[in-house]
Write a protein that holds these residues in place. Structure first.
Motif, PDB file in Angstrom:
ATOM      1  N   CYS A 139     -44.134  42.168   0.132  1.00 38.91           N
ATOM      2  CA  CYS A 139     -44.039  40.705   0.186  1.00 38.91           C
ATOM      3  C   CYS A 139     -44.770  40.060  -0.987  1.00 38.91           C
ATOM      4  N   GLY A 161     -40.481  34.111  -4.337  1.00 39.98           N
ATOM      5  CA  GLY A 161     -40.746  33.035  -3.390  1.00 39.98           C
ATOM      6  C   GLY A 161     -39.510  32.324  -3.049  1.00 39.98           C
ATOM      7  N   ARG A 174     -45.550  31.498  -2.815  1.00 41.00           N
ATOM      8  CA  ARG A 174     -44.729  31.353  -1.617  1.00 41.00           C
ATOM      9  C   ARG A 174     -45.439  30.470  -0.617  1.00 41.00           C
TER      10      ARG A 174
END
Length: 64
Positions: free
Chosen positions: A59, A64, A4
């Motif tokens: 997260c 991503g 990401r």
């Protein structure tokens, strides 16, 4: 895992910049569950410095 893009450092809170909160969602981090994302170069008022972003488990697993 998909990599990401990190948010811009200057758009993060002090806690996110220091690694006490997730750099993506802002959730408070625990040392045992936080994921270190590795050192990243950052411009600190004209001086090169390293930033050590961390994120929460949710997260870390998010696409991503």
């Amino acid at each position: 895992m998909t990599v990401r893009d990190l948010p811009p450092v200057d758009e993060l809170t002090d806690q996110q910049q220091r690694g006490t909160n997730c750099c993506f969602c802002g959730a408070p981090l625990l040392n045992g569950t936080a994921h270190d994302l590795g050192p990243r170069p950052v411009d600190a008022h004209g001086t090169s410095a390293l930033w050590f972003p961390r994120c929460c488990p949710l997260c870390w697993k998010a696409p991503g």
